[in-house]
Structure formats: C-alpha cells, structure tokens
Design an enzyme around this catalytic site. Structure first.
Site, PDB file in Angstrom:
ATOM      1  N   ARG A 162       0.837  -1.212   0.000  1.00 47.42           N
ATOM      2  CA  ARG A 162       0.000   0.000   0.000  1.00 47.42           C
ATOM      3  C   ARG A 162       0.866   1.254   0.000  1.00 47.42           C
ATOM      4  O   ARG A 162       0.638   2.178  -0.759  1.00 47.42           O
ATOM      5  CB  ARG A 162      -0.910  -0.002   1.225  1.00 47.42           C
ATOM      6  CG  ARG A 162      -2.304  -0.562   1.016  1.00 47.42           C
ATOM      7  CD  ARG A 162      -2.311  -1.967   0.426  1.00 47.42           C
ATOM      8  NE  ARG A 162      -3.664  -2.500   0.271  1.00 47.42           N
ATOM      9  CZ  ARG A 162      -4.322  -3.188   1.198  1.00 47.42           C
ATOM     10  NH1 ARG A 162      -3.732  -3.471   2.344  1.00 47.42           N
ATOM     11  NH2 ARG A 162      -5.557  -3.618   0.989  1.00 47.42           N
ATOM     12  N   ASP A 191      -0.635  -6.023  -3.726  1.00 45.77           N
ATOM     13  CA  ASP A 191      -2.034  -5.670  -3.474  1.00 45.77           C
ATOM     14  C   ASP A 191      -2.512  -4.782  -4.620  1.00 45.77           C
ATOM     15  O   ASP A 191      -1.777  -4.582  -5.594  1.00 45.77           O
ATOM     16  CB  ASP A 191      -2.175  -4.954  -2.108  1.00 45.77           C
ATOM     17  CG  ASP A 191      -3.531  -5.269  -1.469  1.00 45.77           C
ATOM     18  OD1 ASP A 191      -4.556  -4.949  -2.103  1.00 45.77           O
ATOM     19  OD2 ASP A 191      -3.569  -5.849  -0.372  1.00 45.77           O
ATOM     20  N   HIS A 239      -7.503  -8.559  -4.491  1.00 41.52           N
ATOM     21  CA  HIS A 239      -6.380  -7.651  -4.200  1.00 41.52           C
ATOM     22  C   HIS A 239      -5.318  -7.692  -5.304  1.00 41.52           C
ATOM     23  O   HIS A 239      -4.124  -7.624  -5.021  1.00 41.52           O
ATOM     24  CB  HIS A 239      -5.744  -7.994  -2.839  1.00 41.52           C
ATOM     25  CG  HIS A 239      -6.637  -7.668  -1.678  1.00 41.52           C
ATOM     26  ND1 HIS A 239      -6.720  -6.423  -1.116  1.00 41.52           N
ATOM     27  CD2 HIS A 239      -7.534  -8.431  -0.992  1.00 41.52           C
ATOM     28  CE1 HIS A 239      -7.598  -6.422  -0.129  1.00 41.52           C
ATOM     29  NE2 HIS A 239      -8.115  -7.636  -0.040  1.00 41.52           N
ATOM     30  N   ASP A 302      -8.106 -13.516   0.750  1.00 38.47           N
ATOM     31  CA  ASP A 302      -9.079 -12.705   1.485  1.00 38.47           C
ATOM     32  C   ASP A 302      -9.856 -11.773   0.555  1.00 38.47           C
ATOM     33  O   ASP A 302      -9.387 -11.401  -0.508  1.00 38.47           O
ATOM     34  CB  ASP A 302      -8.367 -11.847   2.537  1.00 38.47           C
ATOM     35  CG  ASP A 302      -7.343 -10.906   1.911  1.00 38.47           C
ATOM     36  OD1 ASP A 302      -6.537 -11.397   1.083  1.00 38.47           O
ATOM     37  OD2 ASP A 302      -7.339  -9.700   2.216  1.00 38.47           O
ATOM     38  N   GLU A 303     -11.040 -11.406   1.032  1.00 35.60           N
ATOM     39  CA  GLU A 303     -11.869 -10.350   0.436  1.00 35.60           C
ATOM     40  C   GLU A 303     -11.972 -10.442  -1.087  1.00 35.60           C
ATOM     41  O   GLU A 303     -11.876  -9.431  -1.781  1.00 35.60           O
ATOM     42  CB  GLU A 303     -11.293  -8.972   0.822  1.00 35.60           C
ATOM     43  CG  GLU A 303     -11.354  -8.715   2.305  1.00 35.60           C
ATOM     44  CD  GLU A 303     -10.853  -7.330   2.684  1.00 35.60           C
ATOM     45  OE1 GLU A 303     -11.489  -6.689   3.526  1.00 35.60           O
ATOM     46  OE2 GLU A 303      -9.824  -6.887   2.147  1.00 35.60           O
ATOM     47  N   TYR A 407      -5.224  -5.922  15.165  1.00 35.27           N
ATOM     48  CA  TYR A 407      -5.141  -5.060  13.979  1.00 35.27           C
ATOM     49  C   TYR A 407      -4.550  -3.715  14.372  1.00 35.27           C
ATOM     50  O   TYR A 407      -5.224  -2.843  14.901  1.00 35.27           O
ATOM     51  CB  TYR A 407      -6.523  -4.951  13.309  1.00 35.27           C
ATOM     52  CG  TYR A 407      -6.619  -5.955  12.187  1.00 35.27           C
ATOM     53  CD1 TYR A 407      -6.132  -7.247  12.374  1.00 35.27           C
ATOM     54  CD2 TYR A 407      -7.139  -5.627  10.944  1.00 35.27           C
ATOM     55  CE1 TYR A 407      -6.161  -8.172  11.347  1.00 35.27           C
ATOM     56  CE2 TYR A 407      -7.179  -6.560   9.909  1.00 35.27           C
ATOM     57  CZ  TYR A 407      -6.684  -7.833  10.125  1.00 35.27           C
ATOM     58  OH  TYR A 407      -6.700  -8.740   9.114  1.00 35.27           O
ATOM     59  N   LEU A 408      -3.272  -3.594  14.109  1.00 38.08           N
ATOM     60  CA  LEU A 408      -2.550  -2.418  14.578  1.00 38.08           C
ATOM     61  C   LEU A 408      -2.769  -1.221  13.653  1.00 38.08           C
ATOM     62  O   LEU A 408      -2.256  -0.136  13.915  1.00 38.08           O
ATOM     63  CB  LEU A 408      -1.062  -2.746  14.738  1.00 38.08           C
ATOM     64  CG  LEU A 408      -0.765  -3.950  15.647  1.00 38.08           C
ATOM     65  CD1 LEU A 408       0.730  -4.223  15.718  1.00 38.08           C
ATOM     66  CD2 LEU A 408      -1.324  -3.746  17.049  1.00 38.08           C
ATOM     67  N   ASP A 409      -3.529  -1.403  12.583  1.00 37.86           N
ATOM     68  CA  ASP A 409      -3.906  -0.246  11.758  1.00 37.86           C
ATOM     69  C   ASP A 409      -5.164   0.440  12.305  1.00 37.86           C
ATOM     70  O   ASP A 409      -5.498   1.540  11.885  1.00 37.86           O
ATOM     71  CB  ASP A 409      -4.130  -0.650  10.285  1.00 37.86           C
ATOM     72  CG  ASP A 409      -5.172  -1.752  10.123  1.00 37.86           C
ATOM     73  OD1 ASP A 409      -5.230  -2.653  10.981  1.00 37.86           O
ATOM     74  OD2 ASP A 409      -5.922  -1.704   9.123  1.00 37.86           O
ATOM     75  N   TRP A 458      -1.816  -2.946   8.345  1.00 34.37           N
ATOM     76  CA  TRP A 458      -2.295  -2.680   6.986  1.00 34.37           C
ATOM     77  C   TRP A 458      -1.950  -1.251   6.620  1.00 34.37           C
ATOM     78  O   TRP A 458      -2.108  -0.332   7.420  1.00 34.37           O
ATOM     79  CB  TRP A 458      -3.797  -2.959   6.904  1.00 34.37           C
ATOM     80  CG  TRP A 458      -4.069  -4.410   7.134  1.00 34.37           C
ATOM     81  CD1 TRP A 458      -4.570  -4.998   8.251  1.00 34.37           C
ATOM     82  CD2 TRP A 458      -3.782  -5.475   6.215  1.00 34.37           C
ATOM     83  NE1 TRP A 458      -4.617  -6.359   8.084  1.00 34.37           N
ATOM     84  CE2 TRP A 458      -4.152  -6.678   6.849  1.00 34.37           C
ATOM     85  CE3 TRP A 458      -3.261  -5.531   4.920  1.00 34.37           C
ATOM     86  CZ2 TRP A 458      -4.003  -7.927   6.234  1.00 34.37           C
ATOM     87  CZ3 TRP A 458      -3.121  -6.764   4.306  1.00 34.37           C
ATOM     88  CH2 TRP A 458      -3.495  -7.939   4.960  1.00 34.37           C
ATOM     89  N   GLU A 460      -2.846   1.111   4.160  1.00 35.30           N
ATOM     90  CA  GLU A 460      -3.535   2.149   3.373  1.00 35.30           C
ATOM     91  C   GLU A 460      -3.228   3.546   3.906  1.00 35.30           C
ATOM     92  O   GLU A 460      -3.025   4.488   3.135  1.00 35.30           O
ATOM     93  CB  GLU A 460      -5.054   1.935   3.385  1.00 35.30           C
ATOM     94  CG  GLU A 460      -5.517   0.715   2.627  1.00 35.30           C
ATOM     95  CD  GLU A 460      -5.715  -0.478   3.537  1.00 35.30           C
ATOM     96  OE1 GLU A 460      -4.943  -0.617   4.515  1.00 35.30           O
ATOM     97  OE2 GLU A 460      -6.628  -1.278   3.274  1.00 35.30           O
TER      98      GLU A 460
HETATM   99  C1  TNX Z   1      -8.909  -6.077   5.320  1.00 38.13           C
HETATM  100  S1  TNX Z   1      -7.256  -8.054   6.734  1.00 38.13           S
HETATM  101  C2  TNX Z   1      -7.869  -6.575   4.558  1.00 38.13           C
HETATM  102  C3  TNX Z   1      -6.793  -5.668   4.137  1.00 38.13           C
HETATM  103  C4  TNX Z   1      -7.060  -4.247   4.550  1.00 38.13           C
HETATM  104  C5  TNX Z   1      -7.582  -4.218   5.964  1.00 38.13           C
HETATM  105  C6  TNX Z   1      -7.775  -2.845   6.525  1.00 38.13           C
HETATM  106  C7  TNX Z   1      -7.286  -8.692   5.355  1.00 38.13           C
HETATM  107  C8  TNX Z   1      -6.944 -10.096   5.252  1.00 38.13           C
HETATM  108  N1  TNX Z   1      -7.664  -7.918   4.342  1.00 38.13           N
HETATM  109  O1  TNX Z   1      -6.633  -5.760   2.755  1.00 38.13           O
HETATM  110  O2  TNX Z   1      -5.899  -3.529   4.441  1.00 38.13           O
HETATM  111  O3  TNX Z   1      -8.820  -4.902   5.993  1.00 38.13           O
HETATM  112  O4  TNX Z   1      -7.986  -2.903   7.918  1.00 38.13           O
END
Ligand code: TNX
Length: 522
Positions: A162, A191, A239, A302-303, A407-409, A458, A460
């Site tokens: 990112r 990503d 991603h 993920d996602e 989640y340290l972000d 993370w 961003e």
């Molecule tokens: C979800 S955590 C994501 C990341 C993002 C994050 C932001 C994960 C496996 N995927 O791509 O950066 O949320 O908190």
C-alpha cells in the site's frame, strides 16, 4: 483458616513479586526469581565469553547493548574466560528455551539453541533498564530466569504494497521486533496499490518502487541475524488490481475493457477459468518461494469480490456448471487446488487468511472446503471463535490475528489516526490488545492447533515508517507478551509499569510511538 492463610500468602507473594519484578521485562519471562539487592556491576573486568561461532552474533549484540547503555566496550572471547558466559545447552528442551543466572560476580546464559541464547540476550538487555534512575545504569539486576515461549509463531506484518517502505526502514522495524522476541515478519508484497517484488520472469509486473532480489536477500539476512524469519505474502485471487493493470486479459471476461487505475481500482480478481492465470502464477510462486528460505508462503485468499467477477464472468460460470457447483465461490476449490499445488511442488507450506461463509456472525462454515495442508490466519472481527472451532476440528494450524486485538492499523484511541481510509474501524486501545489470550480462554485440548499470534499493520493510511511504528507501539509490546507469556504470568498492572522504561528506550532509539495517556487516571 489454613486455606485462607495459604491464599493470603499466595496473593501477597504475587503482588510482591510484581512490585519487585525487574522493571522492564517484556514479554515477561515464564519463570523469574528475583535476587534481592544483587547487582552484577559492569566494569573493567567484565568480559563476554561464548562457546562457539554460532553465538558470535549474540555476543556482539550483548556487547552493543552494554556499550549503548554504559559507554563501556567489554571484550568478547570465544571459549575464553569471561564473567558473562553464553553457551548452548542441549539438555534444554524446546527451541527457544533459555536459562539465565545473574549473580554478583557472574552471569551465565544457556540456551537450547543459538536462537534461545539470542532471546536470552534480549532479556539481559532489559535487565539494564531501570525505572527510577533512567540515566544511571548500575548493572544487571540479580535474577534467575528459566524461560520459553508459550507460542512458537510470534509475528508482525508490514504492508509495503500500500505504501512502500525502504529496505532500511524495514530493517529499523526488524530491530524493534527483535527487542520483544518476535520471530516472524510477514511482508504483504502485493495488493491493488502495488506489486513490490521484482521478478526475473515478469519484470514488467513490479511497481516503480519494488524490492530486487538483492534487497530481499539483504532483508532476509538481516532478519535471520536476529532470528526473525520473513514470510512473503502474494495476495490472490482478489487484491490483484496492480497485477491486472499489467495483465488485464487475466481478469474476468465481464471486466475486460474496464480501466484499472492503480491506487484507485479495487475489487478485481484473477479469472478462475483462464489457464494462463495458472501458468503465470506457477512461475511466480516458483520464483518467489526460491527467494525466501521460510517454509511458508502466504497466498492471501481474502476479500475476493466474487459477485463482481467470477459470478458475472461467462467462462467462470461455465466452469462452475461443468464442475457441478451452484455457487461461484466454489471456484475457490479448483483455483486453490492449482495454486497450492505450485506451493507444494516448491516444497513449501501455504498460509491463507481464514474466510468464512459470511463476513459477519453468524457465519458457521468455511467459505469453501480448504485443502488439508493450509495454515490459517483468523482476522475478521467477531469470527475468531468460529475460526478456532472449524480449524480445530480438522487440526489445521491457526495463527491468531483477531481484528479486535491484533489489527494495529485500527485507531488506538477515539479520534486518533488513521485520518483517511478509516471505514469506521473499531478503536483498539493498548488495554484491549493486552487482553488478548491467543487461546481465547479455551480448554487446553481445544487450543492445541493454535501456533501463535500476528499483529497486522495494513498500510492504506500508513504512509511511512514513523507512522508504522506509531501504530505498532506500544500495542506490539502487549502482543509480544500475549505470544510469549503464559496467562498465569501476565498482569496488566505489572505490564503498565514494565512498559514505561521500554517506551523511554524506544524514544531514545528514535522510534515514534503513541503515548498511551488513557491508561493513567487523571
Ligand atoms: C482487510 S485483513 C484486509 C486488508 C485491509 C484491511 C484494513 C485482510 C486479510 N484484508 O486488505 O488492508 O482490511 O484494515
């Protein structure tokens, strides 16, 4: 009555030992016996002796720690005479098990392995920190410590995909990790916003800022000197906008012709039904795994925005029908069958983010039947108990990165950073992170498969290394204790006190961190 006085003595002992515990030990060791009023003073006769070349690094590290704190450079000698002696003791049983004895005239540090000796050196370094007279170092506090970690996998994750981080910045981060006995650094290398690893086979893939083979090797060596392993992550099939910007034809049919702007476009996926995707990723996985000595590679998972891609792509839908599935998410089965095949062919083990059949409770099953040899990372808020249960049933290794704690972000306090890309992140203060029991309070037999913890940064909104350490610290201190220290030896009040001298040290080392003002009543 007898029972009560026994209890009282127990309580008194616990409070006393915390009150008198060496001021700065984080993560707190699992067996500590304080020797009251004993100090090993550092002076002209102090010398370090070590038993073999594989302890040279640890000896040098200790020499550096002593110089840093006292200005004195003590000599180091292999197999020589030294009142600080370090050796490997094969009688100790687990990889990171060390025994440290600090007396008035002698310090002995024995470890099961060179790695264990190194962990002991970090403990020794913290014995030099004093809470009440920070600038005057008297010496090492007298103590006997017999210590080994609760979990073998203690990771932090950086996300230079990112926002790019330079090799020197990552080394600086590794320095901080080593102080707190972390042993894995996961690098999220690809990503939507960038492909940060240069590959000989696909040079056109990498973003302007990316790591060369030499950079990667340099980082691996640097981390290995501190017994930290680097685990690479190549995130697929979602991603992948940065990848698809270079290979648009490897996205789904319905997306062809839609522009990709790296840094803006997300929700794209690799097409599951295009053989070329597998050809290229077979090569990519071979090249990436050849660069990293770690036995693991993380492939994301993920996602994945399935409903905008696979579910609307005529050839993916045809493949779905052909395979007899009714739900496009089942295409994850052939997709990861092939991708994980490449991982195995290269002699490595796969890690994936744990995805369930819903992104919120009451999810009750995996998104798809994951292959048997996957190691999972649990992460989504609210879903960790289900992930623990599902992975436990099949005895799959599980790494704990539950959003609520790790989640340290996420902001550390209401109104604190991040000021952008904040989608309503839950506040995750130091006190909450400290509450993480990686075993989630389960009976021992239900947490056998949990192999450790990971804190994620993370990227961003983490646009430079100072922001990364600001988000990481002091919460990473809490996570390090969650990963290393048995629950019986953990205590929030004690942790707070032990934290202060560490924050002072971090500040002296130029590490940006957030002042956890909210833990002090005022
Ligand atoms: C979800 S955590 C994501 C990341 C993002 C994050 C932001 C994960 C496996 N995927 O791509 O950066 O949320 O908190």
């Amino acid at each position: 009555m007898k029972k009560i006085s026994f209890l009282l003595i127990l309580i008194l002992n616990v409070t006393l030992s915390y009150a008198q515990s060496p001021a700065a030990l984080i993560p707190y060791p699992n067996n500590v016996v304080i020797k009251e009023d004993v100090i090993y003073p550092i002076d002209e006769v102090t010398a370090i002796s070590y038993s073999g070349p594989d302890l040279l690094n640890s000896a040098k590290d200790l020499q550096q720690i002593i110089r840093h704190k006292t200005g004195i450079t003590v000599p180091i000698k292999e197999n020589g005479k030294g009142n600080i002696s370090m050796s490997v003791d094969k009688n100790l049983n687990t990889d990171e098990h060390y025994v440290l004895e600090v007396g008035e005239n002698q310090i002995t540090l024995k470890g099961a392995t060179p790695e264990a000796v190194f962990r002991g050196v970090t403990t020794l370094g913290q014995l030099l920190l004093s809470d009440n007279n920070l600038n005057k170092i008297e010496g090492f506090k007298g103590v006997t410590i017999d210590d080994e970690p609760r979990f073998s996998y203690r990771a932090l994750m950086l996300d230079p995909a990112r926002h790019f981080l330079t090799v020197d910045e990552i080394k600086f981060f590794i320095d901080q990790m080593a102080k707190y006995k972390f042993n894995v650094l996961q690098l999220h290398l690809t990503d939507d916003q960038g492909w940060r690893i240069k590959l000989d086979n696909y040079p056109q893939l990498s973003s302007e800022q990316a790591y060369s083979k030499e950079d990667i090797q340099d980082l691996i060596n640097y981390a290995a000197d501190k017994y930290i392993e680097i685990v690479p992550e190549i995130d697929i099939p979602g991603h992948t906008s940065a990848f698809l910007a270079v290979y648009p034809e490897l996205g789904c049919k319905n997306k062809q012709g839609e522009e990709i702007i790296v840094g803006k476009t997300d929700n794209r996926m690799l097409c599951a039904s295009n053989e070329e995707v597998y050809d290229i990723f077979g090569n990519i996985i071979a090249e990436v795994t050849s660069m990293f000595p770690s036995s693991y590679i993380h492939l994301g998972g993920d996602e994945a925005a399935i409903k905008y891609n696979w579910a609307q792509c005529e050839s993916c839908l045809a493949l779905m029908n052909e395979l007899g599935y009714t739900d496009p998410s089942r295409l994850m089965i052939p997709f990861f069958d092939k991708m994980l095949g490449f991982v195995r062919e290269n002699g490595k083990k796969p890690i994936l983010w744990c995805e369930l059949n819903n992104i919120y409770p009451p999810a009750d099953d995996f998104l798809f039947p994951y292959p048997e040899d996957v190691t999972f990372v649990t992460w989504r808020n609210g879903l960790t108990p289900t992930c623990i249960e599902l992975t436990g049933k099949r005895n799959s290794p599980l790494i704990m990165a539950p959003g609520e704690y790790a989640y340290l972000d996420y902001p550390q306090f209401k109104g604190d950073l991040p000021e952008y890309n904040n989608w309503g992140m839950p506040v995750s203060p130091l006190s909450r992170t400290y509450q993480l029991d990686p075993g989630y309070g389960l009976p021992q037999e239900e947490q056998q498969h949990i192999m450790g913890v990971m804190g994620t940064l993370w990227g961003e909104a983490i646009n430079d290394i100072n922001r990364a350490t600001y988000m990481a610290f002091p919460r990473a201190l809490a996570l390090s204790e969650a990963g290393w220290t048995q629950m019986d030896n953990r205590d929030w009040e004690s942790f707070k006190q032990r934290m202060y001298p560490n924050l002072y040290e971090l500040m002296k080392d130029g590490v940006s961190f957030r002042v956890p003002f909210e833990i002090v009543e005022r």
